[in-house]
Design an enzyme around this catalytic site. Sequence first.
Site, PDB file in Angstrom:
ATOM      1  N   ASP A  33      -6.495  21.263 -11.019  1.00 16.73           N
ATOM      2  CA  ASP A  33      -6.692  20.059 -11.820  1.00 16.73           C
ATOM      3  C   ASP A  33      -6.107  20.354 -13.207  1.00 16.73           C
ATOM      4  O   ASP A  33      -6.601  21.217 -13.923  1.00 16.73           O
ATOM      5  CB  ASP A  33      -8.205  19.766 -11.881  1.00 16.73           C
ATOM      6  CG  ASP A  33      -8.554  18.482 -12.615  1.00 16.73           C
ATOM      7  OD1 ASP A  33      -7.806  18.098 -13.531  1.00 16.73           O
ATOM      8  OD2 ASP A  33      -9.604  17.894 -12.289  1.00 16.73           O
ATOM      9  N   TYR A  78     -14.885  20.176 -12.585  1.00  9.08           N
ATOM     10  CA  TYR A  78     -15.387  18.832 -12.913  1.00  9.08           C
ATOM     11  C   TYR A  78     -16.517  18.489 -11.928  1.00  9.08           C
ATOM     12  O   TYR A  78     -16.336  18.574 -10.709  1.00  9.08           O
ATOM     13  CB  TYR A  78     -14.203  17.871 -12.777  1.00  9.08           C
ATOM     14  CG  TYR A  78     -14.504  16.421 -13.006  1.00  9.08           C
ATOM     15  CD1 TYR A  78     -14.895  15.957 -14.258  1.00  9.08           C
ATOM     16  CD2 TYR A  78     -14.347  15.503 -11.983  1.00  9.08           C
ATOM     17  CE1 TYR A  78     -15.146  14.614 -14.463  1.00  9.08           C
ATOM     18  CE2 TYR A  78     -14.592  14.148 -12.181  1.00  9.08           C
ATOM     19  CZ  TYR A  78     -14.988  13.718 -13.424  1.00  9.08           C
ATOM     20  OH  TYR A  78     -15.237  12.385 -13.615  1.00  9.08           O
ATOM     21  N   ARG A 129       0.818  -1.212   0.000  1.00  6.21           N
ATOM     22  CA  ARG A 129       0.000   0.000   0.000  1.00  6.21           C
ATOM     23  C   ARG A 129       0.853   1.265   0.000  1.00  6.21           C
ATOM     24  O   ARG A 129       0.448   2.308  -0.495  1.00  6.21           O
ATOM     25  CB  ARG A 129      -0.912  -0.014   1.233  1.00  6.21           C
ATOM     26  CG  ARG A 129      -1.998   1.056   1.216  1.00  6.21           C
ATOM     27  CD  ARG A 129      -2.806   1.047   2.510  1.00  6.21           C
ATOM     28  NE  ARG A 129      -2.010   1.467   3.632  1.00  6.21           N
ATOM     29  CZ  ARG A 129      -1.979   0.865   4.826  1.00  6.21           C
ATOM     30  NH1 ARG A 129      -2.731  -0.193   5.063  1.00  6.21           N
ATOM     31  NH2 ARG A 129      -1.211   1.314   5.779  1.00  6.21           N
ATOM     32  N   LYS A 161      -7.123   9.776 -18.120  1.00  8.57           N
ATOM     33  CA  LYS A 161      -7.262  10.403 -19.435  1.00  8.57           C
ATOM     34  C   LYS A 161      -5.973  10.293 -20.252  1.00  8.57           C
ATOM     35  O   LYS A 161      -5.771   9.333 -20.961  1.00  8.57           O
ATOM     36  CB  LYS A 161      -7.699  11.866 -19.257  1.00  8.57           C
ATOM     37  CG  LYS A 161      -8.847  12.062 -18.270  1.00  8.57           C
ATOM     38  CD  LYS A 161     -10.161  11.593 -18.836  1.00  8.57           C
ATOM     39  CE  LYS A 161     -11.275  11.481 -17.807  1.00  8.57           C
ATOM     40  NZ  LYS A 161     -11.553  12.667 -16.996  1.00  8.57           N
TER      41      LYS A 161
END
Length: 409
Positions: free
Chosen positions: A199, A127, A74, A224
């Site tokens: 962002d 967004y 992790r 993306k």
Amino acid sequence: MNDRQPPSPHDTAADAGKKYAADSLSAQTRLVHTGRHPRQQHGMVNTPVYRASTVLYPNLAAYLTHDQEFEYGRRGTPSSRSVEDVITSLENGAGTRLTPSGLSAISCALMSVVGAGDELLVSDSIYEPTRIFCDGYLARMGVTTRYYDPAIGAGIAELITPATRAVMMESPGSLTFEIQDLPAIVGAAKGRNVSIIIDNTWATPLFYRPLELGADIVVHAGTKMFVGHSDAMFGTITANRSHWDRVETTHGDMGLCAGADDCFLAARGLRTLAIRMKEFNARALDMARWLEGQAPVRRVLHPGLASHPGHAIFKRDFSGGGCTFSFALPKAPEEAMHALFDGMELFGIGVSWGGFEGLIILPQFTNNRTVTSLPEDEQLVRLHIGLEEPDDLKADLKKGLERYRAFLD
Ligand SMILES: *Cc1c(COP(=O)(O)O)cnc(C)c1O
């Protein structure tokens, strides 16, 4: 290959990023070479997929003193480190952490700077799921969100109160593509203990480097452009020196980590990001210019166009653009839009973007704008320009516009 030593496996992500950023190597070259250590893996070019939970220690002393780079799956593996180093270098940050999606990168970045009683300023064309996180989860945790017009620039100074802890930006904005004046916002927030988060999914660090313009934290939906092939969910958070500790701590506290296979896909995508972005930039701009001349298109919302209200700032701060933009059509009976969409042969109907294939969606604005508004008599359509032959995409769109036009007046 080159004779320059790659970062040793004991370098922290931050050191590795700095080392490369300080280099004179171009971003394109760093995309190809950073985060790969062939000599540590039998000469194989790519960092393999390290699937890991347990990491073994050689002896008790090493275990007690945490004396090895990797401790638990992790908390990082060579697979995650290989991607972090690339993004840290490109964004010119102090360090990067990876998350299972773009949205989790955003929520983690926000949670690393705001707490109960704080106020957050968020751009109106953020967004939409970011907005839902702020109005829902953050509100429940005692954080108040206020929205601002993305064109606000230095005027944001008037919205900043002693309780304001962060500004959450996205430039250009989702669906409507407004460009923000980041240096002006940074200037207005200076000395007021306000963190600037942005962002940067659309432009990528190849075309826009917000940390260099004064932002504190940059997030990406790696889903993306970084992954680039529509086949994985991924997110990244990169912070400057003053914000790195909090981001790293919050990311660790929340137990966020990206899967090993997805790290591999992101690393693979990043190697070709420069040529993909170069192509996407040129193709999207060419398509946007072409659409400006097509009936019944009213306007095209791409900041690379001279007609775009944010064009001057775009030219000042960005060196290129992404592969999505929107265009406006005059309102028509509902069947017109169904005819346009349903007859598309190449553009697929679906959310997300950044893959190799053209996509089309119908943006909806029911709950996601509170301080700006759109003309009532038009309807936006958002495109992702794929890597198909541009003339084939234009022919597909042209036929679609003709189907739409048949319903007008
Ligand atoms: C898609 C997107 C996100 C969210 O990324 P996911 O990986 O889908 O969670 C965040 N910001 C922008 C600008 C996006 O386009």
